[in-house]
Enzyme design. Structure first.
Site, PDB file in Angstrom:
ATOM      1  N   ARG A 158       0.896  -1.324  -0.146  1.00  7.03           N
ATOM      2  CA  ARG A 158       0.205  -0.016  -0.052  1.00  7.03           C
ATOM      3  C   ARG A 158       1.028   1.472   0.175  1.00  7.03           C
ATOM      4  NH1 ARG A 158      -2.460  -3.821   3.608  1.00  7.03           N
ATOM      5  NH2 ARG A 158      -3.707  -4.763   3.317  1.00  7.03           N
TER       6      ARG A 158
ATOM      7  N   LYS B 157      -1.438  -2.516   8.014  1.00  3.99           N
ATOM      8  CA  LYS B 157      -3.395  -2.277   9.110  1.00  3.99           C
ATOM      9  C   LYS B 157      -2.350  -3.044   9.785  1.00  3.99           C
ATOM     10  CE  LYS B 157      -6.485  -1.093   4.981  1.00  3.99           C
ATOM     11  NZ  LYS B 157      -7.622  -1.296   4.259  1.00  3.99           N
TER      12      LYS B 157
ATOM     13  N   HIS C 173      -1.599   1.920  -6.018  1.00  4.35           N
ATOM     14  CA  HIS C 173      -3.165   1.378  -6.121  1.00  4.35           C
ATOM     15  C   HIS C 173      -2.723   0.355  -7.326  1.00  4.35           C
ATOM     16  CE1 HIS C 173      -4.768  -0.633  -2.153  1.00  4.35           C
ATOM     17  NE2 HIS C 173      -6.024  -1.281  -3.503  1.00  4.35           N
TER      18      HIS C 173
ATOM     19  N   ARG D  57      -0.752  -2.334  -7.005  1.00  2.23           N
ATOM     20  CA  ARG D  57      -0.366  -3.464  -6.318  1.00  2.23           C
ATOM     21  C   ARG D  57      -1.367  -4.208  -6.431  1.00  2.23           C
ATOM     22  NH1 ARG D  57      -0.581  -4.413  -0.798  1.00  2.23           N
ATOM     23  NH2 ARG D  57      -3.207  -5.009   0.319  1.00  2.23           N
TER      24      ARG D  57
END
Length: 343
Positions: free
Chosen positions: A160, A185, A259, A262
């Site tokens: 991320r 996260k 992203h 990703r």
């Protein structure tokens, strides 16, 4: 002690989201944006100040009106509307624990349904498009070497953008089994192996830093010597993708973000026949269902690829299924079958 709306909002952010749930700063910032919008909506609707908001003011009906205003006045997409609703539900679930008399209000808010969103495959890049972007930076300069290392690491790790921005020099391990540790996260860390190309790009950038006398614990820094932010990284990705589009037509007119890289990393790992569990851990997904979406994209890409191949019967189109044949062909087929029984 009288529990006020202001007290609950403050406690929600300082204790619940951070301490209890362990959310990242970016996630907490997203909750903050939602609460600011909700508070502003309530204040304007009732012509009051934030400190005078009463808990009973915010009903399920008001929440629905607020969500409607997000779509009609702010132009929010259903996905964004759903994200705001999820934040409000989390807030009222927290409120119900502290103010039991609002449990019924909480139940009604929890019952508000999410809007259906269009299921689109995550955007990704082909190997050729990735190469076109990775070779864009001028590695003879400090900034170019930095961007080359940044893009290479972004593709290698599928991290991320905030995870990439947070990488420090101590997170790099370039021994016999090179890897990088990223913090995702919930402040969970994971180690991701590095390709030799990535190690070489990072080493080239670090050598440039030493030549310039730059000392910083952060891996990626801007021209002022400050840590490169996720917004700065996003701008560099857009810049190089736009430049690459000049000699890679398939990139023209597309919105390429960190992203996108990703998604691309995940898809390419799947297409290299890696186990879905490996992809889940590589990307730092909590749920394997999230990683499974790339299986669907991979199968679709393979289907489109095989459609471009000539049929195996010498190039002739396959015979149409019987139920799709025009009436005249059905008639002729019946005639053909009858002919077989003629002596």
């Amino acid at each position: 002690m009288t529990i006020t709306f202001s007290y609950l909002v403050t406690t929600f952010f300082t204790s619940h989201l951070s301490a209890e749930l362990g959310l990242s700063d970016n996630s907490i910032a997203s909750y903050s944006d939602c609460m600011k919008l909700l508070i502003d909506y309530v204040c304007k609707r009732f012509t009051i100040q934030p400190e005078t908001i009463d808990l009973s003011t915010i009903t399920s009906e008001l929440v629905l009106d607020f969500l409607h205003s997000l779509e009609t006045k702010r132009g929010n997409a259903p996905a964004t509307r759903n994200q705001r609703l999820a934040a409000i539900k989390t807030f009222f679930h927290f409120i119900a624990r502290h103010v039991p008399e609002l449990m019924q209000t909480n139940e009604r808010i929890q019952a508000i349904k999410l809007k259906r969103t269009e299921h689109l495959p995550p955007p990704s890049l082909t190997a050729e498009e990735v190469d076109a972007i990775l070779t864009t930076p001028d590695q003879q300069t400090l900034i170019g070497a930095r961007d080359a290392a940044l893009l290479q690491l972004l593709y290698n790790t599928g991290a991320r953008v905030q995870e990439l921005a947070d990488i420090s020099m101590s997170d790099l391990h370039v021994g016999s089994a090179p890897s990088v540790t990223v913090t995702g996260k919930g402040r969970k860390t994971r180690a991701i192996p590095l390709w030799q190309e990535t190690v070489d790009a990072i080493s080239r950038y670090v050598d440039f830093r030493k030549q310039e006398g730059i000392e910083s614990e952060h891996l990626f820094i801007n021209a002022k010597g400050d840590p490169l932010t996720r917004f700065g990284i996003g701008r560099r990705v857009v810049l190089h993708a736009t430049t690459a589009a000049n000699h890679c037509p398939s990139l023209q007119g597309r919105s390429i973000t960190p992203h996108t890289f990703r998604h691309t990393t995940a898809l390419h790992l799947i297409e290299a026949n890696n186990d879905i569990g490996v992809v889940k851990d590589w990307l730092g997904h909590e749920d394997i269902k999230t990683a499974s979406q790339y299986l669907e994209v991979s199968i679709e890409r393979k289907r489109k690829a095989i459609e471009k191949l000539p049929p195996p019967d010498g190039g002739l189109p396959p015979e149409s299924p019987q139920w799709r044949q025009p009436a005249i062909l059905k008639f002729l087929n019946r005639c053909s079958r009858q002919a077989r029984y003629v002596a």
